[in-house]
Enzyme design. Sequence first.
Site, PDB file in Angstrom:
ATOM      1  N   ASP A   1       0.875  -1.164   0.000  1.00  0.00           N
ATOM      2  CA  ASP A   1       0.000   0.000   0.000  1.00  0.00           C
ATOM      3  C   ASP A   1       0.916   1.219   0.000  1.00  0.00           C
ATOM      4  O   ASP A   1       1.482   1.584   1.025  1.00  0.00           O
ATOM      5  CB  ASP A   1      -0.897  -0.028   1.249  1.00  0.00           C
ATOM      6  CG  ASP A   1      -1.685   1.259   1.432  1.00  0.00           C
ATOM      7  OD1 ASP A   1      -1.724   2.076   0.492  1.00  0.00           O
ATOM      8  OD2 ASP A   1      -2.257   1.442   2.523  1.00  0.00           O
TER       9      ASP A   1
ATOM     10  N   LYS B   1       3.287  11.028  -3.721  1.00  0.00           N
ATOM     11  CA  LYS B   1       2.273  10.266  -4.448  1.00  0.00           C
ATOM     12  C   LYS B   1       1.255  11.190  -5.114  1.00  0.00           C
ATOM     13  O   LYS B   1       0.739  10.899  -6.180  1.00  0.00           O
ATOM     14  CB  LYS B   1       1.570   9.337  -3.460  1.00  0.00           C
ATOM     15  CG  LYS B   1       0.542   8.432  -4.085  1.00  0.00           C
ATOM     16  CD  LYS B   1      -0.240   7.715  -2.994  1.00  0.00           C
ATOM     17  CE  LYS B   1      -1.353   6.871  -3.566  1.00  0.00           C
ATOM     18  NZ  LYS B   1      -2.190   6.312  -2.498  1.00  0.00           N
TER      19      LYS B   1
ATOM     20  N   GLU C   1      -7.497   0.838  -4.380  1.00  0.00           N
ATOM     21  CA  GLU C   1      -7.483   0.796  -2.920  1.00  0.00           C
ATOM     22  C   GLU C   1      -8.823   0.375  -2.311  1.00  0.00           C
ATOM     23  O   GLU C   1      -8.842  -0.437  -1.380  1.00  0.00           O
ATOM     24  CB  GLU C   1      -6.997   2.140  -2.367  1.00  0.00           C
ATOM     25  CG  GLU C   1      -5.485   2.271  -2.519  1.00  0.00           C
ATOM     26  CD  GLU C   1      -4.977   3.701  -2.436  1.00  0.00           C
ATOM     27  OE1 GLU C   1      -5.777   4.593  -2.098  1.00  0.00           O
ATOM     28  OE2 GLU C   1      -3.796   3.923  -2.723  1.00  0.00           O
TER      29      GLU C   1
ATOM     30  N   ASP D   1     -12.529   5.565   1.477  1.00  0.00           N
ATOM     31  CA  ASP D   1     -11.133   5.500   1.886  1.00  0.00           C
ATOM     32  C   ASP D   1     -10.590   6.922   1.954  1.00  0.00           C
ATOM     33  O   ASP D   1     -10.329   7.550   0.930  1.00  0.00           O
ATOM     34  CB  ASP D   1     -10.359   4.646   0.871  1.00  0.00           C
ATOM     35  CG  ASP D   1      -8.878   4.533   1.210  1.00  0.00           C
ATOM     36  OD1 ASP D   1      -8.444   5.175   2.184  1.00  0.00           O
ATOM     37  OD2 ASP D   1      -8.168   3.817   0.502  1.00  0.00           O
TER      38      ASP D   1
END
Lengths: 371, 523
Positions: B11, B73, B175, B197
Amino acid sequence: MAPSRTLHVRCTTWEQVETFHTRKLRRGKLLSMKVPFAATLGSSVTLGLELPNEVVIAIDGTVRKSSPIEGDTKTWIEVELHGFTDEVVARIRAMAAGVEPVPAEPDAPPERPSKVALASEQLPVDERQLFHHLTTELRRMRQAAVHEVLGVERDADADQIRLGWMTLVRKLHPDLVARRKAPAITHLAEELTILVNRAYDRLRAALVAEGRANVVGSVVRPPPGWLVGFDDLASGAGSDPARRRAQKAVVTIPPVNEAAPSAVGAQGSGGQGGEAFETRARTMLQEGDPDTAQEVLAAALVVYPRSKPLRSLYYVASAVSALGKGEIMLATSQLEAALAHYEGCSEAARLLEHVRQHGQTDREALRRVFQ
Amino acid sequence: MSDRTPAVGIDLGTSNSVVAVIDKDGSPRILTTSEGSMTLPSLVWYSPDGPVVGEAARDGLDHSPELTIFGAKRLLGRRFDHPEIRRLSRLLPYELTEAPNGDTWIALASGKQVSPEEVCGRVLFELRRMAEAHFGGPVTRAVITIPAWYDAAQRQATKDAAQIAGISVMRLLSEPTAAALGHGAHRGVDRNYLVCDLGGGTFDVAAVDVEGGTFEVLATTGDQFLGGDDVDRLVVEHLLRDVKNTIGFDITSDTLAIERLRLAAQKAKHELSTDASTTLVVSDLLQLPSGKSVGYSKPIQRSELEQWAARFIQRIEAPINEALARAGRRKEAIQDTLLVGGMTRMPAVVREIQRVLGKEPKMVDNPEEVVAVGAALEVARLEGRIEGILLIDVAARGLLVSTGQSDCELVIAQSAVVPTREHRVFATRQEDQPRVEFDVWEGESPESEKNRHLGRFAVVDLPPAPAGDVLVLVELTLDTDGTVRLSASELVSGERMQLEQVFHSGLARADVARLARQLAEAT
């Protein structure tokens, strides 16, 4: 860009098979051949060796040498076939001697068995049989109409379509064969899943377009390139334009067995297939919709690449489109190209004559040409 | 690179990354850093002694925030002219710059520029080292999770980052799907899930149906710039004003002080998730010219924090409603809502989601780790160690094609089930035209400026022929990872044609290979 390639080698006689593994393979495993793509060193390729009994054997290999041919898009490659084991050779020999009975794989019937039967049907465990099974399925599905791909009726409702899709995806998804670690099998499974997914997307988009469902799963808004629905292609010309406009979202490739020559306007197609497409495209041209006609013909040419009438009609459609924009020169050249491809294209001849005389055209003139 | 080497689930988070494996007995295991922590901060400090990754890089936040990259990211695969990148570049302590192809890069103070792929590659390399320490041997394959709304360029950038770290990506897993899988949704009864999420940098929503072990993603949406970092920044904005009022210093241009304030705000935010009040303390906020350091402390109530974060909370509703609309679901049809990501520990976030859906959401037991567990399960699934699970995903965005100045034409629709493939036919317009060029876009709009440009491609070496005589069939394949593959052939002969990339976003293949070599050699 593809991670692995499949090369198809077809041997029509057992002598060719013998020659293949005695002479064409150097030091037993190395094969030199010309391929129409740039191969990178170390990339994996799979050789689909088709035997005279129509059994295809998947042999994994790795590119060991790659030299582009100057002035050509092709490349000479040397492939090490590490999958060409003694066992495989023995199997081929046995088949050549007629010892091993080959499972007869009849052409798939146009109507599939019920979905329930499919769900319990397992993919063959043996890799060779699996490869053969998947290749046969792929060949069949590529020619089938979208509802046939999913194994549902033409007028199937949302639930049936979803069930048909889900059943196939649960059987054919590439992830389910990934553990076999055979690139050729994974590749075939991916190709099949692509066909199944496309069929599902088109069918549910058609349902939404027809107002028979709100959504099936997630909503797919049909892009403009998706063509006409799967209404009766064989009867072609008779369909109601309003209905067709509503369905303009869905493309289908008509099954070969349904593309029988129809009475209306199917002239001189030379038995090369695609007559249903021709009829449909003519109707569209008659109705003044050359762009859609062009899309239909482009899709048809994917299936019947060698049909001269389709090819020439494509040029005619492109000419009509150019005429609509007042581009006379372009239209003339397109019509000449149409005749160059197929002298028997009477529309092209008539339209060309008309354009040369009048320098332009109108809806009425077009209607007369395509009647 | 043999298939025998073990593979891991990763992850790759905006703030923290986690790596997990499935043990032989089938139970998931989160691997630990050398300090014994389950999560690795996604931080790279380009220190004078060379790059430092993870927990050790936290020192860099204190000493040289302009050289310490967090949240890389968010920058992966993004164009520099994107408004959100513009906004970020004003707020981040490090400097963003534009790469020649329009991508966002990071300018280090030394004048050196690094790509976000390289920064993420270093984080992934550290995760790979953790895995190698666990297995005692090389680890070269992984499933990496990505936000569901990632476009093709961001997916490719993630794959490039992995390649730089010497990892080959078995699958990019979205995800929310990973969260549902990690939560064990396949083991329970068939249900319609909504996964929310909310992590450090991004907010993901997915409607996922689980039926007999098959996970079907119906729709995914998200806010690409909504996460815990935004709350931290909102809090810092208020604190800056407070610092000026109480101790009389304007520190809005002091990046070091701001960074210390941000870290303290983050800590206070975490504490307020469980406590009703806390005291934020920064022992040495700034140094006076005399050398005396000035400290700062402030008691904060949970209600105060929620008031400051109100702008943030408001943005939660829209993606949820959009996901429901795209899935064709009314909110009553959602049977379970799963909350994933560290930010869902904040009570106000849970309340807001409950308000929007009219139902109490379900907090998963380990919101920070469940995504990595899902990725590890995916590894086991792809290797055939777990049977009976299938994941079906949809295209997050449409794919469009245009030629010349023409409008973009939709080729693959949003929410089409992947893998899928569509084609377009291009005809030559001039006699002996040697090549046909076309652009590929991602988005929904016919206007090119509203879409994301993926690249310009050319089909070259066309045979000489009259205008319109050469028909080129271009096929666009959207694969299971959501990345795009192109191929071209001559329509009539079926012969493959050479495709050339005229322009593309992201790193060039050669650069990725070079960076991978450099990283492998440096360690």
